[in-house]
Design a protein around this motif. Structure first.
Motif, PDB file in Angstrom:
ATOM      1  N   VAL A  62       0.734  -1.229  -0.021  1.00 22.81           N
ATOM      2  CA  VAL A  62       0.103   0.066   0.098  1.00 22.81           C
ATOM      3  C   VAL A  62       0.833   1.152   0.030  1.00 22.81           C
ATOM      4  O   VAL A  62       1.543   1.462   1.004  1.00 22.81           O
ATOM      5  CB  VAL A  62      -0.973   0.079   1.507  1.00 22.81           C
ATOM      6  N   LEU A  64       1.185   5.122  -0.080  1.00 20.52           N
ATOM      7  CA  LEU A  64       0.581   6.475  -0.068  1.00 20.52           C
ATOM      8  C   LEU A  64       1.312   7.690  -0.157  1.00 20.52           C
ATOM      9  O   LEU A  64       2.584   7.579   0.246  1.00 20.52           O
ATOM     10  CB  LEU A  64       0.040   6.459   1.320  1.00 20.52           C
ATOM     11  N   VAL A  70      -3.589   6.308  -2.597  1.00 23.14           N
ATOM     12  CA  VAL A  70      -3.186   4.983  -2.821  1.00 23.14           C
ATOM     13  C   VAL A  70      -2.787   4.621  -4.174  1.00 23.14           C
ATOM     14  O   VAL A  70      -3.611   4.955  -4.938  1.00 23.14           O
ATOM     15  CB  VAL A  70      -4.009   3.877  -1.979  1.00 23.14           C
ATOM     16  N   TRP A 118       8.965   2.514   5.633  1.00 27.38           N
ATOM     17  CA  TRP A 118       8.242   1.261   5.251  1.00 27.38           C
ATOM     18  C   TRP A 118       7.627   0.711   6.710  1.00 27.38           C
ATOM     19  O   TRP A 118       8.460   0.911   7.874  1.00 27.38           O
ATOM     20  CB  TRP A 118       9.037   0.170   4.798  1.00 27.38           C
ATOM     21  N   LEU A 121       1.949  -3.664   7.433  1.00 31.86           N
ATOM     22  CA  LEU A 121       0.465  -3.297   7.764  1.00 31.86           C
ATOM     23  C   LEU A 121      -0.172  -4.133   8.039  1.00 31.86           C
ATOM     24  O   LEU A 121      -0.918  -4.316   9.137  1.00 31.86           O
ATOM     25  CB  LEU A 121       0.264  -2.777   6.341  1.00 31.86           C
ATOM     26  N   LEU A 139       3.237  -0.980   4.170  1.00 31.48           N
ATOM     27  CA  LEU A 139       2.725   0.253   3.965  1.00 31.48           C
ATOM     28  C   LEU A 139       3.850   0.966   3.815  1.00 31.48           C
ATOM     29  O   LEU A 139       4.849   0.999   4.217  1.00 31.48           O
ATOM     30  CB  LEU A 139       2.092   0.911   5.356  1.00 31.48           C
ATOM     31  N   ARG A 141       5.641   4.815   2.547  1.00 29.83           N
ATOM     32  CA  ARG A 141       5.211   6.348   2.582  1.00 29.83           C
ATOM     33  C   ARG A 141       6.508   7.083   2.165  1.00 29.83           C
ATOM     34  O   ARG A 141       7.567   6.534   1.761  1.00 29.83           O
ATOM     35  CB  ARG A 141       4.740   6.819   3.751  1.00 29.83           C
ATOM     36  N   GLY A 189      -5.556  -4.365   2.374  1.00 26.95           N
ATOM     37  CA  GLY A 189      -4.689  -3.296   2.473  1.00 26.95           C
ATOM     38  C   GLY A 189      -5.306  -2.050   2.467  1.00 26.95           C
ATOM     39  O   GLY A 189      -4.797  -1.215   3.327  1.00 26.95           O
ATOM     40  N   ALA A 193      -5.153   0.248   5.949  1.00 26.95           N
ATOM     41  CA  ALA A 193      -4.286   1.538   5.824  1.00 26.95           C
ATOM     42  C   ALA A 193      -5.423   2.516   6.133  1.00 26.95           C
ATOM     43  O   ALA A 193      -4.893   3.497   7.022  1.00 26.95           O
ATOM     44  CB  ALA A 193      -3.840   1.806   4.504  1.00 26.95           C
ATOM     45  N   SER A 197      -4.665   4.933   9.659  1.00 25.32           N
ATOM     46  CA  SER A 197      -4.367   6.142   9.598  1.00 25.32           C
ATOM     47  C   SER A 197      -4.953   6.922  10.661  1.00 25.32           C
ATOM     48  O   SER A 197      -4.692   8.400  10.864  1.00 25.32           O
ATOM     49  CB  SER A 197      -4.947   6.834   8.212  1.00 25.32           C
ATOM     50  N   PHE A 201      -0.690   6.116  12.002  1.00 25.55           N
ATOM     51  CA  PHE A 201      -0.164   4.659  11.721  1.00 25.55           C
ATOM     52  C   PHE A 201       1.058   4.669  12.706  1.00 25.55           C
ATOM     53  O   PHE A 201       1.889   3.607  12.629  1.00 25.55           O
ATOM     54  CB  PHE A 201       0.975   4.985  10.286  1.00 25.55           C
TER      55      PHE A 201
END
Length: 212
Positions: A62, A64, A70, A118, A121, A139, A141, A189, A193, A197, A201
């Motif tokens: 996932v 973001l 996503v 990372w 998740l 996850l 980001r 996922g 997520a 959120s 996270f």
């Protein structure tokens, strides 16, 4: 009564347990999967045959961006006879490769992106009644595109024409609930997520969390 209820809730956790197998027959062995029948000892001492697919395991991502969108890709899945919107994902087919490294590789190869942050998740068993496949979904980001000259992966077959889109996370959740997204790792996922959120996270496991 409340204390008893809490005790029961705390006991709800999957546990690794392997019942005795007294015979195994492999019917088919392919490039990725094989088909096997185990004769398993049931409670009371009787035996029963259980057919299942043996799978090396997978990862999903996932990703973001800073607008809380996503990343989704669309891929043809022949058994389902559908073009499915999915997460970047792939088979754990490199011996000794850590799952998060596999996930980073798939994000780069399938979508052309990399991430600096990372987390683990969610872990899922895709269809435990007929397959032993495990998928760890990460996850990712702080995402950025990889310069074209830095990504030499050549797509082929189903991956040759695979569009990449960024969808607002809340809109992706709506598409799950309205039956627009069906792929199981994508569903798990996206929903995970969205829930994660809520506290920024903070409750997620590190990317190198042990696998149960």
């Amino acid at each position: 009564m409340m204390a008893e209820h809490m005790d029961e809730v705390e006991q709800v956790a999957d546990a690794a347990e392997s019942w005795e197998v007294v015979a195994t027959k492999e019917w088919f062995s392919g490039r990725v999967i094989s088909l096997r029948t185990d004769t398993v000892v049931m409670p009371g001492g009787v035996t029963a045959d259980r057919d299942y697919v043996v799978h090396p395991g997978s990862v999903g991502v996932v990703a973001l961006d800073d607008r809380n969108r996503v990343l989704l890709i669309r891929q043809y899945r022949h058994p389902a006879r559908r073009l499915l919107w999915e997460l970047p994902a792939g088979i754990r087919d490199v011996p000794g490769e850590h799952p998060v490294d596999c996930a980073a590789r798939e994000l780069a190869e399938e979508a052309g992106y990399r991430a600096r942050t990372w987390h683990t998740l969610v872990d899922i068993l895709t269809s435990p009644g007929m397959c032993d496949e495990r998928i760890r979904i990460f996850l990712a980001r702080d995402v950025e595109p990889i310069p074209e000259e830095g990504n030499s992966f050549v797509r082929e077959h189903e991956e040759a024409d695979m569009p990449v889109v960024w969808v607002p996370l809340e809109e992706a959740v709506r598409k799950v609930f309205t039956g627009k997204i069906h792929n199981s790792p994508a569903v798990a996922g996206i929903l995970a997520a969205y829930v994660a959120s809520a506290d920024g996270f903070k409750g997620l496991r590190p990317a190198d969390a042990p696998e149960a």
